[in-house]
Design a protein around this motif. Structure first.
Motif, short mmCIF file in Angstrom:
data_model
loop_
_atom_site.label_atom_id
_atom_site.label_comp_id
_atom_site.label_asym_id
_atom_site.label_seq_id
_atom_site.Cartn_x
_atom_site.Cartn_y
_atom_site.Cartn_z
N HIS A 130 36.34 39.93 46.72
CA HIS A 130 36.41 41.35 47.01
C HIS A 130 35.16 42.06 46.51
O HIS A 130 34.58 42.89 47.21
CB HIS A 130 37.65 41.94 46.33
CG HIS A 130 38.65 42.43 47.30
ND1 HIS A 130 39.92 41.92 47.40
CD2 HIS A 130 38.57 43.40 48.24
CE1 HIS A 130 40.57 42.55 48.34
NE2 HIS A 130 39.78 43.45 48.87
N ARG A 131 34.76 41.71 45.33
CA ARG A 131 33.56 42.33 44.76
C ARG A 131 32.36 42.09 45.66
O ARG A 131 31.62 43.02 46.01
CB ARG A 131 33.30 41.72 43.39
CG ARG A 131 33.33 42.71 42.27
CD ARG A 131 32.60 42.19 41.07
NE ARG A 131 33.45 41.40 40.19
CZ ARG A 131 34.19 41.92 39.23
NH1 ARG A 131 34.20 43.22 39.04
NH2 ARG A 131 34.91 41.15 38.44
N THR A 190 47.46 48.10 44.23
CA THR A 190 46.22 48.82 44.04
C THR A 190 45.81 48.96 42.59
O THR A 190 44.67 48.67 42.22
CB THR A 190 46.35 50.23 44.60
OG1 THR A 190 46.74 50.14 45.95
CG2 THR A 190 45.03 50.94 44.48
N TYR A 191 46.72 49.43 41.79
CA TYR A 191 46.33 49.80 40.45
C TYR A 191 45.80 48.62 39.64
O TYR A 191 44.66 48.66 39.16
CB TYR A 191 47.52 50.47 39.75
CG TYR A 191 47.23 50.94 38.36
CD1 TYR A 191 46.31 51.95 38.13
CD2 TYR A 191 47.87 50.37 37.27
CE1 TYR A 191 46.05 52.38 36.84
CE2 TYR A 191 47.62 50.80 35.99
CZ TYR A 191 46.71 51.81 35.76
OH TYR A 191 46.45 52.23 34.50
N MET A 193 44.70 45.83 40.69
CA MET A 193 43.54 45.26 41.34
C MET A 193 42.29 46.09 41.12
O MET A 193 41.21 45.57 40.87
CB MET A 193 43.83 45.18 42.83
CG MET A 193 42.71 44.61 43.61
SD MET A 193 43.29 44.33 45.26
CE MET A 193 41.74 44.37 46.09
N PHE A 194 42.47 47.39 41.18
CA PHE A 194 41.32 48.26 40.94
C PHE A 194 40.80 48.10 39.53
O PHE A 194 39.59 48.04 39.31
CB PHE A 194 41.74 49.71 41.19
CG PHE A 194 40.85 50.33 42.19
CD1 PHE A 194 40.97 50.00 43.51
CD2 PHE A 194 39.86 51.21 41.79
CE1 PHE A 194 40.11 50.53 44.44
CE2 PHE A 194 39.01 51.74 42.72
CZ PHE A 194 39.13 51.41 44.03
N ARG A 195 41.71 48.02 38.62
CA ARG A 195 41.27 47.81 37.24
C ARG A 195 40.50 46.50 37.14
O ARG A 195 39.44 46.43 36.51
CB ARG A 195 42.48 47.84 36.32
CG ARG A 195 43.06 49.23 36.13
CD ARG A 195 44.22 49.22 35.14
NE ARG A 195 43.89 48.61 33.88
CZ ARG A 195 43.50 49.27 32.80
NH1 ARG A 195 43.42 50.57 32.83
NH2 ARG A 195 43.20 48.62 31.69
N LEU A 197 38.86 44.95 39.48
CA LEU A 197 37.56 45.09 40.13
C LEU A 197 36.56 45.79 39.22
O LEU A 197 35.36 45.52 39.28
CB LEU A 197 37.69 45.88 41.44
CG LEU A 197 38.21 45.10 42.65
CD1 LEU A 197 38.36 46.02 43.84
CD2 LEU A 197 37.28 43.96 42.98
N HIS A 198 37.06 46.68 38.39
CA HIS A 198 36.17 47.37 37.47
C HIS A 198 35.98 46.58 36.17
O HIS A 198 35.41 47.10 35.21
CB HIS A 198 36.71 48.76 37.14
CG HIS A 198 36.48 49.74 38.24
ND1 HIS A 198 37.37 49.91 39.27
CD2 HIS A 198 35.46 50.59 38.50
CE1 HIS A 198 36.90 50.82 40.10
NE2 HIS A 198 35.75 51.25 39.67
N GLY A 199 36.48 45.35 36.16
CA GLY A 199 36.23 44.51 35.01
C GLY A 199 37.18 44.74 33.84
O GLY A 199 36.94 44.24 32.74
N MET A 200 38.26 45.48 34.10
CA MET A 200 39.21 45.71 33.01
C MET A 200 40.42 44.82 33.20
O MET A 200 40.62 44.26 34.28
CB MET A 200 39.64 47.19 33.03
CG MET A 200 38.50 48.14 33.33
SD MET A 200 39.04 49.82 33.76
CE MET A 200 39.56 50.41 32.18
N MET A 203 46.42 45.62 33.50
CA MET A 203 47.20 46.74 33.00
C MET A 203 46.63 47.18 31.66
O MET A 203 46.08 46.36 30.92
CB MET A 203 48.68 46.36 32.85
CG MET A 203 49.41 46.11 34.15
SD MET A 203 49.59 47.57 35.20
CE MET A 203 50.94 48.42 34.40
N GLU A 207 51.09 47.73 28.35
CA GLU A 207 51.95 48.04 29.48
C GLU A 207 52.24 46.77 30.26
O GLU A 207 51.41 45.88 30.36
CB GLU A 207 51.27 49.08 30.37
CG GLU A 207 50.86 50.32 29.62
CD GLU A 207 51.25 51.60 30.35
OE1 GLU A 207 51.66 51.51 31.52
OE2 GLU A 207 51.15 52.67 29.73
N ASP A 208 53.40 46.74 30.84
CA ASP A 208 53.86 45.50 31.45
C ASP A 208 53.72 45.54 32.97
O ASP A 208 54.20 46.47 33.62
CB ASP A 208 55.33 45.27 31.07
CG ASP A 208 55.81 43.92 31.55
OD1 ASP A 208 55.07 42.93 31.31
OD2 ASP A 208 56.88 43.85 32.16
#
Lengths: 228, 228
Positions: A130-131, A190-191, A193-195, A197-200, A203, A207-208
């Motif tokens: 994706h990146r 989304t959530y 996955m977006f994290r 993608l930003h390298g984080m 969750m 958080e679970d």
DNA sequence: GTGTTAATGTACTGAACGTTACAGTTCATT
DNA sequence: AATGAACTGTAACGTTCAGTACATTAACAC
């Protein structure tokens, strides 16, 4: 001032593709496959621009001549690698929703589906793909589209087929299954996955993920459940 | 075989940052600012790896010496540019939800909010920023986090504050406003934004973005509206 | 004005990269 | 076993780029 490690990068023909010759020999086939494999590692690790053909070649032990024989250019190699990955993705993506017993509890089916989707999309290879695709979308529009269709779009199609069948069976109130599928996917994948993608981490601390998925499925069903 | 245009790329120190000297002169300040501006254009246009410092310098008419004076390296320039963009983003992002009359219809407030968010996130600069950050997230983890916090995370915080206030006022049933905010954002902004990141138009041919947003808001409210 | 410091322009270095030419090697076919 | 084609290794070419050295010019303090 400590020099650290001059990395270089280069490329040329933005989009030249003289008909890529297919290997006529067993050895050729193996080399070609090995090159694609190594290219996947290097390109997904470093991105298109930073990756160097020399490194790819070094990893499989062949030589640059083969690369230019089979792929014509760096971009050609990248393209074939992506296409290969897409095909592999399609072959391996046996989505649920059909597998389960037809009478199974919809909430359970959807939750299982959500878990599966997230697991798939968070796999390091997928994130790397994706990146790479997002980074190079402007340079390889047709590839980006191909990737989108092999991945996200295909998932959407399968899910919306399931939703439609449930709508027709009266289990769900889902008059626009395509959009509902989009929204389900948005809620679910989304959530994290977006994290990623930003390298984080997917969750935030403490958080679970599974709880998050349950929450999402419940919200989705509140809008679709037969109850109006 | 027509050679098209050998583009080159390079970089060095993966993450060196000797304290960046601040210009002591009026002219210096201007040059520094101009460099950051030009860097934004070039980096966001071409990506970090492909971008060349010479091109940045050429665009503002200065010289490479200044770049290395102020930023120390290509990575330093990139970092300062991103940080600058983040600051600008924060300054300009006056989110709704507080502005509206307190008694305004929740659905209308949320729909307006959705429109605003989408408009913001689909702006070409934002898409380019996102692309760049995702592409380089592994090389600049602290930058990626900073960007995430200046952009997406900040939006989430503002929205969840609004949701919490509505929950306390009894207008919404929203016991977990942080997660609800995430889900609202996912429903509203993900799909068109993802398509844009992949280089496609925000919505498929013939589908209406605003209708999509209305659908999303309605689904969200079905799960939060006081009615259980 | 004069002197000191900061900023800039020029020109260069060294290294890395994509691509190619060519000669040698392996393969498939007969 | 021989022959021609497919393949591969080596070595180079031409180019591009980040980063640097140094001399010149502009800015500021007095």
């Amino acid at each position: 001032m400590p020099k650290v490690k001059p990395q270089r990068i280069a490329e040329t023909r933005p989009a030249k593709a003289p008909p890529p010759p297919v290997p006529a020999t067993r050895r050729g086939e193996l080399r070609r496959a090995a090159l694609i494999d190594a290219a996947r590692d290097i390109f997904l690790e470093q991105g298109f621009a930073r990756a160097s053909i020399d490194e790819v070649v070094q990893r499989v032990g062949g030589s640059k001549a083969s690369v230019y024989q089979y792929f014509g250019s760096k971009e050609g190699l990248f393209g074939e690698m992506i296409a290969h990955q897409c095909q592999q993705l399609i072959d391996s993506a046996e989505f649920p929703g059909r597998g389960g017993a037809p009478g199974a509890d919809v909430e359970q089916v959807l939750l299982q589906f959500a878990r599966r989707v997230v697991q798939l999309f968070l796999a390091p290879v997928r994130i790397a793909m994706h990146r790479a695709m997002i980074a190079e979308a402007e340079r390889f529009p047709e590839l980006a589209e191909r990737f989108y269709e092999a991945g996200p779009k295909r998932g959407l199609a399968l899910l919306s087929a399931y939703l439609r069948s449930q709508h027709e069976a009266g289990t769900l109130d889902c008059p626009k299954p395509e959009w509902s599928a989009i929204q389900f996917m948005n809620l679910v994948r989304t959530y994290p996955m977006f994290r990623a993608l930003h390298g984080m981490p997917p969750m935030p601390e403490g958080e679970d993920l599974d709880e998050f998925l349950q929450h999402a499925v419940r919200l989705f069903l509140d809008g679709c459940r037969i109850k109006r």
